[in-house]
Motif scaffolding. Structure first.
Motif, PDB file in Angstrom:
ATOM      1  N   ASP A 258       0.831  -1.203   0.000  1.00 36.77           N
ATOM      2  CA  ASP A 258       0.000   0.000   0.000  1.00 36.77           C
ATOM      3  C   ASP A 258       0.866   1.254   0.000  1.00 36.77           C
ATOM      4  N   ASP A 259       1.956   1.231   0.743  1.00 33.28           N
ATOM      5  CA  ASP A 259       2.888   2.353   0.780  1.00 33.28           C
ATOM      6  C   ASP A 259       4.302   1.815   0.890  1.00 33.28           C
ATOM      7  N   ILE A 260       5.256   2.564   0.320  1.00 27.21           N
ATOM      8  CA  ILE A 260       6.661   2.178   0.370  1.00 27.21           C
ATOM      9  C   ILE A 260       7.423   3.261   1.119  1.00 27.21           C
ATOM     10  N   PHE A 261       8.130   2.853   2.173  1.00 30.99           N
ATOM     11  CA  PHE A 261       8.921   3.767   2.987  1.00 30.99           C
ATOM     12  C   PHE A 261      10.403   3.474   2.741  1.00 30.99           C
ATOM     13  N   VAL A 262      11.181   4.523   2.580  1.00 31.37           N
ATOM     14  CA  VAL A 262      12.596   4.369   2.274  1.00 31.37           C
ATOM     15  C   VAL A 262      13.421   5.296   3.156  1.00 31.37           C
ATOM     16  N   ASP A 263      14.721   5.056   3.173  1.00 34.29           N
ATOM     17  CA  ASP A 263      15.661   6.030   3.707  1.00 34.29           C
ATOM     18  C   ASP A 263      16.115   6.901   2.545  1.00 34.29           C
ATOM     19  N   LYS A 264      16.483   8.126   2.831  1.00 32.35           N
ATOM     20  CA  LYS A 264      16.860   9.029   1.743  1.00 32.35           C
ATOM     21  C   LYS A 264      18.058   8.530   0.952  1.00 32.35           C
ATOM     22  N   ALA A 265      18.878   7.640   1.547  1.00 30.12           N
ATOM     23  CA  ALA A 265      20.048   7.104   0.848  1.00 30.12           C
ATOM     24  C   ALA A 265      19.846   5.683   0.345  1.00 30.12           C
TER      25      ALA A 265
END
Length: 346
Positions: free
Chosen positions: A186-193
């Protein structure tokens, strides 16, 4: 002057036999007695050695039999331990929590990130009434499009069946087949790097035809079917075969693109480079619509799911399973070697 006459004792004769030596005779008789008495002892000694040797061989054979019996018992115990420990470790109905399933390493059959393991873990997470959402914790460079497609399809099915959200949380890498899986969330969460993307398909290999010609090596390949030796690294590749392989890759690529577009929907800001196989940082991925926002597992559990307690449903090979598999794979060979080396009565 006349010499005196020497008178010999009466009865003396220089050729007369000497009296017998009684000491020598006694020594000779003693040696003869020893020799006579030694004959029966030699036979007894040989018999004793044969009996002792036989007993030693029997003891050695018994020790080997006990060793292999013990080995089988250990193998059975390890298998039972693996099954029991898995049943004990599987989460039961619990209080509200965030369910986590790891997708780490290569996505391939037989790996920990295989469809078999990931799907089984997801099913357990969805079935638990206490799980408020399922988080796929991803750190993978990709792998098999078949395995990724199976996981993607199962995510869609389980979301609809249990009406629970699925979130993908990316650690270092979510590329290729890993992003194929994440696209169903439903949603994808990432680190900026983080590294995200690589939406493409490849088929790699080597060709040694030129090297073989320089070395004077002849490839002798017999096939029934003109394309049976297709992609053989020691045979030249025809334009027809190359075109066929490219067509197959393009088809799989389109399947990948369709899954991404379906999963991301209007959030995706597609450009000609989006599906070119390039990859981007997490920050770029958010800007392009390949990801939704920055966030870690704890952030998602606390702020999104609103269930800070995290339970890991990941299915992993425990120590017992690894030992059992390794022991079982080599046990037959070891048994044969031991049977050859073990003494046996003939």
């Amino acid at each position: 002057m006349t010499e005196p006459t020497r008178t010999e004792p009466t009865g003396f004769d220089g050729n007369q036999p000497q009296p017998p030596d009684l000491w020598a005779r006694a020594a000779t008789e003693t040696e003869a007695k020893k020799t006579a008495s030694a004959a029966p002892g030699w036979e007894r000694e040989v018999l004793e050695k044969l009996v002792l040797g036989t007993l030693a061989e029997q003891r050695a054979a018994r020790r080997w039999r006990n060793f292999w019996r013990f080995g089988w018992l250990v193998l059975i115990a390890l298998v039972v331990w693996a099954v029991v420990s898995r049943d004990i470790a599987s989460p039961a109905k619990s209080a509200p929590h965030t369910a986590v399933v790891d997708v780490k390493g290569e996505i391939a059959a037989g790996a920990e990130a295989s469809a078999e393991f990931v799907v089984a873990a997801m099913r357990s997470a969805f079935e638990d009434s206490g799980s408020q959402a399922v988080v796929l914790l991803i750190n993978s460079p990709g792998g098999s499009p078949v395995q990724a497609g199976m996981i993607n399809d199962e995510i869609v099915r389980l979301k609809a069946k249990y009406n629970k959200p699925v979130y993908a949380v990316v650690e270092e890498t979510c590329a290729s087949a890993a992003y194929y899986i994440a696209a169903a969330a439903d949603d994808i969460f990432v680190d900026k790097a983080s590294i995200v993307g690589s939406i493409g398909v490849l088929m790699d290999g080597f060709g040694f035809t030129g090297t073989m010609e320089k070395l004077g090596v002849e490839r002798r390949l017999l096939t029934a079917g003109e394309n049976k030796g297709f992609l053989d690294p020691f045979s030249p590749q025809s334009p027809t075969q190359r075109g066929y392989a490219q067509q197959m890759l393009d088809q799989i690529h389109q399947q990948f693109i369709a899954a991404v577009k379906k999963g991301r929907g209007e959030r995706l800001k597609a450009t000609p480079e989006t599906f070119s196989g390039l990859f981007w940082t997490g920050q770029q991925a958010v800007e392009m619509g390949l990801a939704d926002q920055f966030g870690s597992l704890d952030y998602v559990a606390r702020e999104v799911v609103k269930a800070e307690d995290v339970i890991d449903y990941t299915r992993r090979d425990n120590v017992a399973e690894r030992l059992a598999r390794k022991f079982g794979a080599t046990f037959g060979e070891t048994v044969l070697r031991g049977m050859r080396a073990a003494p046996a009565l003939r």
